[in-house]
Design an enzyme around this catalytic site. Structure first.
Site, PDB file in Angstrom:
ATOM      1  N   ALA A 224      11.158  64.673  27.250  1.00 56.46           N
ATOM      2  CA  ALA A 224      10.661  63.973  25.894  1.00 56.46           C
ATOM      3  C   ALA A 224      11.039  65.033  24.661  1.00 56.46           C
ATOM      4  O   ALA A 224      10.953  66.094  24.774  1.00 56.46           O
ATOM      5  CB  ALA A 224       9.040  64.060  26.166  1.00 56.46           C
TER       6      ALA A 224
ATOM      7  N   ILE B 248      10.188  69.488  27.979  1.00 55.35           N
ATOM      8  CA  ILE B 248      10.447  69.295  26.349  1.00 55.35           C
ATOM      9  C   ILE B 248      11.850  69.457  26.097  1.00 55.35           C
ATOM     10  O   ILE B 248      12.421  70.455  26.605  1.00 55.35           O
ATOM     11  CB  ILE B 248       9.576  70.378  25.700  1.00 55.35           C
ATOM     12  CG1 ILE B 248       8.010  70.294  26.266  1.00 55.35           C
ATOM     13  CG2 ILE B 248       9.674  70.430  24.204  1.00 55.35           C
ATOM     14  CD1 ILE B 248       7.560  71.707  25.999  1.00 55.35           C
ATOM     15  N   LYS B 249      12.367  68.684  25.328  1.00 53.02           N
ATOM     16  CA  LYS B 249      13.912  68.468  24.978  1.00 53.02           C
ATOM     17  C   LYS B 249      13.880  68.927  23.475  1.00 53.02           C
ATOM     18  O   LYS B 249      13.344  68.547  22.671  1.00 53.02           O
ATOM     19  CB  LYS B 249      14.248  66.991  25.081  1.00 53.02           C
ATOM     20  CG  LYS B 249      15.688  66.848  25.273  1.00 53.02           C
ATOM     21  CD  LYS B 249      16.065  65.479  25.752  1.00 53.02           C
ATOM     22  CE  LYS B 249      17.380  65.026  25.849  1.00 53.02           C
ATOM     23  NZ  LYS B 249      17.489  63.524  25.723  1.00 53.02           N
ATOM     24  N   VAL B 250      14.779  69.987  23.471  1.00 51.91           N
ATOM     25  CA  VAL B 250      14.830  70.675  21.921  1.00 51.91           C
ATOM     26  C   VAL B 250      16.388  70.808  21.709  1.00 51.91           C
ATOM     27  O   VAL B 250      17.418  70.704  22.625  1.00 51.91           O
ATOM     28  CB  VAL B 250      14.375  72.215  21.954  1.00 51.91           C
ATOM     29  CG1 VAL B 250      12.827  72.020  22.170  1.00 51.91           C
ATOM     30  CG2 VAL B 250      14.942  72.928  23.021  1.00 51.91           C
TER      31      VAL B 250
ATOM     32  N   THR C  53      14.786  60.801  28.134  1.00 52.14           N
ATOM     33  CA  THR C  53      14.771  60.079  27.037  1.00 52.14           C
ATOM     34  C   THR C  53      15.105  60.725  25.787  1.00 52.14           C
ATOM     35  O   THR C  53      15.270  61.646  25.716  1.00 52.14           O
ATOM     36  CB  THR C  53      13.134  59.571  26.548  1.00 52.14           C
ATOM     37  OG1 THR C  53      12.450  60.624  26.153  1.00 52.14           O
ATOM     38  CG2 THR C  53      12.646  58.969  27.929  1.00 52.14           C
TER      39      THR C  53
END
Ligand code: E4P
Length: 219
Positions: free
Chosen positions: A56, A82-84, A27
């Site tokens: 996310a 975790i998307k950074v 997402t």
């Protein structure tokens, strides 16, 4: 190649996860905005449907903010990744979060050396954006191939997650280029199965069986 769905639409994810072919979900803030719902609620529902990685994306752009948001979303479920973003602060957060044993997807990758930095920062996934690279007249698939070569040269374990996929050809070429994962909108996933000769062949088999009264006894 693992198949991820690139959507935050829970109903769609539920429908296609039932095929048993969906390995994960990605997402981003734009996809979350489309749902008009609370991002955390949506992520919780997706994680309950898909056992694999669910990305996310953080909204903060500074290190401290990314760390706080990253840790918060990681508490939603065990399969949260975790998307950074691929910035200095993003890479610092990637290193710190991955040192804490959390999965990290480094997103918005547009060059092979950016991908090398993400791998050195301990990323679980790197997301090269194929379609957006093509959009500016450059070679999106070439980017995937270059990253594959660099990762293989040095034994980096970071998985290449081909993103911004816009066509069935993108999926085929990403698989041939050695991408570990392809994330795609559901419209593309649906098209992967289509071939006119499959439909034609099946219709002929069924018609021939009917004509000759061929049956299979089931009891
Ligand atoms: C997935 O992680 C990316 O955010 C997504 O594939 C971007 O796709 P787009 O370029 O079609 O927005």
């Amino acid at each position: 190649m693992k198949i991820f769905l690139d959507t935050a639409d829970v109903a769609e994810i539920r429908e296609y996860a039932a095929t048993g072919l969906v390995d994960g979900v990605t997402t981003n803030p734009s996809l979350a905005a489309k749902t008009g719902r609370d991002y955390a609620d949506v992520l919780k529902e997706i994680c309950a449907v898909v056992p694999g990685s669910v990305s996310a994306e953080v909204l903060a752009t500074d290190f401290d903010g990314m760390m706080k948001e990253g840790k918060a979303v990681s508490k939603i479920a065990k399969n949260i990744t975790i998307k950074v973003p691929l910035t200095w602060d993003g890479l610092k957060a990637c290193r710190a979060l991955s040192n804490d044993g959390l999965m990290v997807n480094v997103t918005l990758c547009f060059s092979p050396v950016q991908a090398m930095l993400a791998a050195k920062a301990g990323a679980t996934f790197i997301s090269p954006f194929i379609g957006r690279v093509d959009d500016v007249g450059e070679d999106g698939m070439g980017l995937v191939r270059d990253i594959r070569a660099i990762y293989d040269n040095y034994g980096f374990k970071t998985e290449i997650l081909a993103a911004s996929i816009r066509s069935v050809s993108h999926v085929r070429e990403a698989a041939l280029a050695g991408a570990d994962v392809g994330t795609m909108p559901t419209e593309i996933f649906k098209k992967l199965i289509s071939h006119p000769l499959t439909d034609k062949g099946l219709a002929a088999f069924i018609a021939d069986a009917k004509k000759a009264n061929v049956t299979i006894k089931t009891s």
